[in-house]
Design a protein around this motif. Structure first.
Motif, PDB file in Angstrom:
ATOM      1  N   ARG A  13       0.825  -1.214   0.000  1.00 15.94           N
ATOM      2  CA  ARG A  13       0.000   0.000   0.000  1.00 15.94           C
ATOM      3  C   ARG A  13       0.858   1.261   0.000  1.00 15.94           C
ATOM      4  NH1 ARG A  13      -3.722  -1.958   4.865  1.00 15.94           N
ATOM      5  NH2 ARG A  13      -1.605  -2.413   5.503  1.00 15.94           N
ATOM      6  N   GLU A  14       2.044   1.169   0.624  1.00 14.93           N
ATOM      7  CA  GLU A  14       2.951   2.319   0.650  1.00 14.93           C
ATOM      8  C   GLU A  14       3.457   2.626  -0.762  1.00 14.93           C
ATOM      9  OE1 GLU A  14       7.199   3.571   2.648  1.00 14.93           O
ATOM     10  OE2 GLU A  14       5.981   2.067   3.668  1.00 14.93           O
ATOM     11  N   THR A  15       3.795   1.588  -1.500  1.00 15.81           N
ATOM     12  CA  THR A  15       4.245   1.768  -2.879  1.00 15.81           C
ATOM     13  C   THR A  15       3.110   2.317  -3.728  1.00 15.81           C
ATOM     14  OG1 THR A  15       5.739  -0.107  -2.591  1.00 15.81           O
ATOM     15  CG2 THR A  15       5.312   0.610  -4.856  1.00 15.81           C
ATOM     16  N   ALA A  16       1.935   1.713  -3.634  1.00 17.92           N
ATOM     17  CA  ALA A  16       0.778   2.142  -4.431  1.00 17.92           C
ATOM     18  C   ALA A  16       0.407   3.588  -4.133  1.00 17.92           C
ATOM     19  CB  ALA A  16      -0.405   1.211  -4.183  1.00 17.92           C
ATOM     20  N   ALA A  17       0.562   4.015  -2.890  1.00 16.22           N
ATOM     21  CA  ALA A  17       0.210   5.387  -2.516  1.00 16.22           C
ATOM     22  C   ALA A  17       1.129   6.411  -3.181  1.00 16.22           C
ATOM     23  CB  ALA A  17       0.255   5.553  -0.999  1.00 16.22           C
ATOM     24  N   ALA A  18       2.349   5.998  -3.529  1.00 22.96           N
ATOM     25  CA  ALA A  18       3.302   6.919  -4.158  1.00 22.96           C
ATOM     26  C   ALA A  18       3.036   7.087  -5.655  1.00 22.96           C
ATOM     27  CB  ALA A  18       4.731   6.437  -3.925  1.00 22.96           C
ATOM     28  N   VAL A  19       2.342   6.120  -6.267  1.00 19.45           N
ATOM     29  CA  VAL A  19       2.040   6.202  -7.700  1.00 19.45           C
ATOM     30  C   VAL A  19       1.085   7.376  -7.924  1.00 19.45           C
ATOM     31  CG1 VAL A  19       0.979   5.031  -9.669  1.00 19.45           C
ATOM     32  CG2 VAL A  19       2.360   3.730  -8.040  1.00 19.45           C
ATOM     33  N   GLY A  20       1.381   8.188  -8.894  1.00 20.94           N
ATOM     34  CA  GLY A  20       0.517   9.326  -9.209  1.00 20.94           C
ATOM     35  C   GLY A  20       0.903  10.611  -8.495  1.00 20.94           C
ATOM     36  N   ARG A  21       1.602  10.479  -7.353  1.00 15.53           N
ATOM     37  CA  ARG A  21       2.056  11.684  -6.642  1.00 15.53           C
ATOM     38  C   ARG A  21       3.319  12.251  -7.272  1.00 15.53           C
ATOM     39  NH1 ARG A  21       1.668   9.269  -0.883  1.00 15.53           N
ATOM     40  NH2 ARG A  21       3.875   9.095  -1.290  1.00 15.53           N
ATOM     41  N   THR A 153       6.194  -7.641 -26.816  1.00 13.80           N
ATOM     42  CA  THR A 153       5.613  -6.325 -27.049  1.00 13.80           C
ATOM     43  C   THR A 153       4.410  -6.188 -26.132  1.00 13.80           C
ATOM     44  OG1 THR A 153       4.277  -7.170 -28.874  1.00 13.80           O
ATOM     45  CG2 THR A 153       6.367  -6.112 -29.448  1.00 13.80           C
ATOM     46  N   SER A 154       4.134  -4.965 -25.743  1.00 17.63           N
ATOM     47  CA  SER A 154       3.027  -4.707 -24.838  1.00 17.63           C
ATOM     48  C   SER A 154       2.355  -3.395 -25.203  1.00 17.63           C
ATOM     49  CB  SER A 154       3.538  -4.625 -23.398  1.00 17.63           C
ATOM     50  OG  SER A 154       2.484  -4.312 -22.506  1.00 17.63           O
ATOM     51  N   SER A 155       1.033  -3.424 -25.254  1.00 16.56           N
ATOM     52  CA  SER A 155       0.241  -2.201 -25.380  1.00 16.56           C
ATOM     53  C   SER A 155      -0.223  -1.831 -23.982  1.00 16.56           C
ATOM     54  CB  SER A 155      -0.990  -2.436 -26.258  1.00 16.56           C
ATOM     55  OG  SER A 155      -0.606  -2.845 -27.541  1.00 16.56           O
ATOM     56  N   CYS A 156      -0.140  -0.556 -23.660  1.00 11.63           N
ATOM     57  CA  CYS A 156      -0.553  -0.082 -22.337  1.00 11.63           C
ATOM     58  C   CYS A 156      -1.553   1.059 -22.477  1.00 11.63           C
ATOM     59  CB  CYS A 156       0.660   0.417 -21.544  1.00 11.63           C
ATOM     60  SG  CYS A 156       1.866  -0.866 -21.171  1.00 11.63           S
ATOM     61  N   MET A 157      -2.503   1.078 -21.557  1.00  8.19           N
ATOM     62  CA  MET A 157      -3.460   2.164 -21.489  1.00  8.19           C
ATOM     63  C   MET A 157      -2.964   3.174 -20.451  1.00  8.19           C
ATOM     64  SD  MET A 157      -7.558   2.060 -20.620  1.00  8.19           S
ATOM     65  CE  MET A 157      -7.300   1.221 -19.065  1.00  8.19           C
ATOM     66  N   LEU A 158      -3.010   4.450 -20.810  1.00 12.75           N
ATOM     67  CA  LEU A 158      -2.644   5.531 -19.902  1.00 12.75           C
ATOM     68  C   LEU A 158      -3.912   6.162 -19.367  1.00 12.75           C
ATOM     69  CD1 LEU A 158       0.050   7.204 -22.206  1.00 12.75           C
ATOM     70  CD2 LEU A 158       0.346   5.289 -20.622  1.00 12.75           C
ATOM     71  N   PHE A 159      -3.932   6.498 -18.069  1.00 10.33           N
ATOM     72  CA  PHE A 159      -5.152   7.045 -17.468  1.00 10.33           C
ATOM     73  C   PHE A 159      -4.810   7.927 -16.273  1.00 10.33           C
ATOM     74  CE2 PHE A 159      -4.257   2.910 -15.663  1.00 10.33           C
ATOM     75  CZ  PHE A 159      -4.307   3.146 -14.295  1.00 10.33           C
ATOM     76  N   PRO A 160      -5.705   8.870 -15.946  1.00  8.38           N
ATOM     77  CA  PRO A 160      -5.490   9.705 -14.754  1.00  8.38           C
ATOM     78  C   PRO A 160      -5.668   8.854 -13.493  1.00  8.38           C
ATOM     79  CG  PRO A 160      -7.312  10.558 -16.105  1.00  8.38           C
ATOM     80  CD  PRO A 160      -6.877   9.260 -16.711  1.00  8.38           C
ATOM     81  N   MET A 161      -4.802   9.074 -12.533  1.00  6.87           N
ATOM     82  CA  MET A 161      -4.884   8.359 -11.253  1.00  6.87           C
ATOM     83  C   MET A 161      -5.869   9.080 -10.350  1.00  6.87           C
ATOM     84  SD  MET A 161      -2.811   5.729 -11.249  1.00  6.87           S
ATOM     85  CE  MET A 161      -2.696   5.380  -9.522  1.00  6.87           C
ATOM     86  N   PRO A 162      -6.719   8.333  -9.657  1.00  6.60           N
ATOM     87  CA  PRO A 162      -7.611   8.983  -8.685  1.00  6.60           C
ATOM     88  C   PRO A 162      -6.782   9.531  -7.520  1.00  6.60           C
ATOM     89  CG  PRO A 162      -7.855   6.596  -8.595  1.00  6.60           C
ATOM     90  CD  PRO A 162      -6.906   6.895  -9.722  1.00  6.60           C
ATOM     91  N   PRO A 163      -7.193  10.640  -6.936  1.00  9.12           N
ATOM     92  CA  PRO A 163      -6.441  11.186  -5.788  1.00  9.12           C
ATOM     93  C   PRO A 163      -6.431  10.172  -4.636  1.00  9.12           C
ATOM     94  CG  PRO A 163      -8.222  12.672  -6.481  1.00  9.12           C
ATOM     95  CD  PRO A 163      -8.349  11.416  -7.275  1.00  9.12           C
ATOM     96  N   ARG A 164      -5.320  10.111  -3.928  1.00 10.95           N
ATOM     97  CA  ARG A 164      -5.182   9.190  -2.788  1.00 10.95           C
ATOM     98  C   ARG A 164      -5.024   9.972  -1.523  1.00 10.95           C
ATOM     99  NH1 ARG A 164      -2.957   3.590  -4.583  1.00 10.95           N
ATOM    100  NH2 ARG A 164      -3.336   3.738  -6.757  1.00 10.95           N
TER     101      ARG A 164
END
Length: 164
Positions: A13-21, A153-164
């Motif tokens: 959860r600590e790692t996930a919380a840093a994503v998007g910040r 090869t990989s296709s990735c979707m980019l999206f806005p992160m919800p605020p945490r």
């Protein structure tokens, strides 16, 4: 003879919380420096992030018996995990603060077997193309002599992160 392996990990959860910040590159640089915990999958399989730059990520693994399939070589799922991590983190390295990504697909081509005798291997990911909503990346799995073990090869979707 029975063998065992023990590993420890930090709260994901600590790692996930840093994503998007942070921007994706800053996030990965913080992880590389040890200021953001590695995700548990890295501890479980024993691989690590070695390099990161914009559009580029490198992971490394020393194959062990714990990675083997029933026929005595490294399981294809280990290949796929490393390739997915390298391609995905290459994409992550180009997203701005407040954005995230997820893999939409992964196409893997297995070219050579891997065993404990292979030695340290590297998964090198590179962004090939990106827009506002999607990105395309590739990854190569290389042995110590830079022989190609697998390609993806990989296709990735980019999206806005919800605020945490």
């Amino acid at each position: 003879m029975k063998r065992s392996r023990t590993f420890v990990w930090e709260d994901p959860r600590e790692t996930a919380a840093a994503v998007g910040r942070l921007s994706g590159l800053a996030f990965l640089e913080e992880m590389l420096a040890g200021r953001v915990p590695h995700p548990p999958i890295m501890a479980m399989l024993g691989f690590g992030l070695e390099e990161v730059a914009a559009g580029h990520a490198v992971f490394a693994l020393e194959p062990g018996e714990e990675h083997y399939n029933p026929i005595g070589s490294v399981h294809g799922g280990v290949y796929a995990t490393l390739l997915d991590s390298a391609a995905g983190c290459a994409v992550h390295s180009i997203v701005p603060e407040g954005m995230g990504y997820t893999s939409l697909d992964l196409t893997v081509k297995f070219l050579r077997p891997m065993t404990v005798d292979t030695g340290k291997i590297r998964a090198v990911g590179k962004v090939l193309s990106h827009g506002r909503r999607t990105a395309l990346a590739q990854a190569e799995l290389l042995d110590g002599d830079d022989r190609l073990l697998a390609h993806a090869t990989s296709s990735c979707m980019l999206f806005p992160m919800p605020p945490r």
